[in-house]
Design a protein around this motif. Structure first.
Motif, PDB file in Angstrom:
ATOM      1  N   LEU A 173       0.839  -1.296  -0.187  1.00 23.06           N
ATOM      2  CA  LEU A 173      -0.029  -0.025   0.029  1.00 23.06           C
ATOM      3  C   LEU A 173       0.707   1.364   0.072  1.00 23.06           C
ATOM      4  O   LEU A 173       0.313   2.413  -0.025  1.00 23.06           O
ATOM      5  N   GLY A 174       2.148   1.142  -0.172  1.00 24.88           N
ATOM      6  CA  GLY A 174       2.934   2.276  -0.204  1.00 24.88           C
ATOM      7  C   GLY A 174       3.473   2.623   1.022  1.00 24.88           C
ATOM      8  O   GLY A 174       3.178   1.872   2.230  1.00 24.88           O
ATOM      9  N   GLU A 175       4.449   3.541   1.207  1.00 26.06           N
ATOM     10  CA  GLU A 175       5.136   3.875   2.486  1.00 26.06           C
ATOM     11  C   GLU A 175       4.360   4.293   3.576  1.00 26.06           C
ATOM     12  O   GLU A 175       4.520   3.976   4.651  1.00 26.06           O
ATOM     13  N   MET A 176       3.418   5.229   3.381  1.00 22.04           N
ATOM     14  CA  MET A 176       2.867   5.930   4.422  1.00 22.04           C
ATOM     15  C   MET A 176       1.518   6.247   4.379  1.00 22.04           C
ATOM     16  O   MET A 176       1.063   7.477   4.185  1.00 22.04           O
ATOM     17  N   PRO A 177       0.447   5.310   4.217  1.00 21.27           N
ATOM     18  CA  PRO A 177      -0.993   5.643   4.037  1.00 21.27           C
ATOM     19  C   PRO A 177      -1.465   6.389   5.099  1.00 21.27           C
ATOM     20  O   PRO A 177      -0.753   6.282   6.281  1.00 21.27           O
ATOM     21  N   TRP A 178      -2.357   7.497   4.927  1.00 19.43           N
ATOM     22  CA  TRP A 178      -2.641   8.371   6.106  1.00 19.43           C
ATOM     23  C   TRP A 178      -3.552   7.447   7.110  1.00 19.43           C
ATOM     24  O   TRP A 178      -3.492   7.512   8.368  1.00 19.43           O
ATOM     25  N   ASP A 179      -4.357   6.343   6.719  1.00 19.26           N
ATOM     26  CA  ASP A 179      -4.761   5.401   7.508  1.00 19.26           C
ATOM     27  C   ASP A 179      -4.654   3.920   6.964  1.00 19.26           C
ATOM     28  O   ASP A 179      -5.409   3.707   5.857  1.00 19.26           O
ATOM     29  N   LEU A 180      -3.651   3.234   7.634  1.00 18.25           N
ATOM     30  CA  LEU A 180      -3.476   1.992   6.931  1.00 18.25           C
ATOM     31  C   LEU A 180      -4.585   1.201   6.891  1.00 18.25           C
ATOM     32  O   LEU A 180      -4.864   0.365   5.857  1.00 18.25           O
ATOM     33  N   GLU A 181      -5.613   1.121   7.925  1.00 13.89           N
ATOM     34  CA  GLU A 181      -6.813  -0.062   7.930  1.00 13.89           C
ATOM     35  C   GLU A 181      -7.652   0.487   6.893  1.00 13.89           C
ATOM     36  O   GLU A 181      -8.100  -0.312   6.023  1.00 13.89           O
TER      37      GLU A 181
END
Ligand SMILES: [Zn+2]
Length: 214
Positions: A173-181
């Motif tokens: 999902l990439g390095e830093m999603p704002w909200d992983l869930e």
């Protein structure tokens, strides 16, 4: 919806691609610019290339000029996704309303990007018959994709839910999603619904989904 057509105008790139063993930025980052046509609507999703590149891509890929574009949709507010938007002066620009609020809160008052932000209207749930807004929160709070149904298949213009084909196949999902869930849920939604996926920084590919990958 036989008259819906989706064409990739210009294939995007990543500044740093971990699947190519790149650990630092080595190139400019551009988003894949996609043309979605339905009836009289000529929509560009994420005009993430310089204006002159989009000019050529429109003409060589579709015989169109910038003035022919009626709508522009941004999956989210990121410079690499809207680099050439100014070329489409006459078009209606939109983004998911939650993303407009988020961008408004995050963008400094004197930032040049304010010029773009000021013109963005909340995206409609349906752009045209067979072309729907497809919310995919997670990468940013109001990230949204586009779901198009042609006569034969469903195509999701995913934005940064799916960065590249390699990322997709690795459930990355990439390095830093704002909200992983939320990003995971959005990724799963795209996986289950799309026959083809246009990723944000790569070419369109066939999705053989229907099962969990995460
Ligand atoms: Zn991106």
């Amino acid at each position: 919806m036989a008259d819906v057509r989706v064409d990739v105008l210009a294939i995007g790139s990543l500044a740093k691609n971990r699947y190519w063993d790149e650990k630092t930025p080595v190139r400019k980052e551009y988003a894949t610019a996609t043309l979605v046509r339905a009836g009289k609507m000529v929509l560009v999703v994420d005009p993430g290339w310089p204006a002159e590149v989009l000019d050529s891509a429109l003409y060589y890929r579709a015989g169109l000029r910038p003035k022919d574009v009626t709508h522009v949709f941004l999956t989210h507010f990121d410079a690499s996704h809207c680099l050439g938007i100014m070329r489409f002066e006459k078009a209606a620009w939109s983004m998911y309303d939650e993303e407009i609020r988020y961008a408004d809160a995050e963008t400094p008052a004197d930032a040049p990007a304010r010029t773009i932000l000021a013109r963005l209207q909340p995206a409609p749930e349906k752009f045209a018959p067979g072309v729907d807004l497809f919310p995919t929160f997670g990468h940013t709070p109001g990230h949204a994709s586009l779901l198009a149904y042609t006569a034969l298949e469903s195509i999701i213009v995913a934005g940064d839910v799916v960065l590249t084909r390699d990322h997709f196949e690795s459930s990355d999902l990439g390095e830093m999603p704002w909200d992983l869930e939320k990003a995971k849920t959005s990724f799963q939604d795209v996986l289950e619904i799309a026959d083809q996926i246009v990723p944000a920084h790569d070419n369109v590919f066939v999705c053989r989904g229907g099962g969990g990958m995460l």
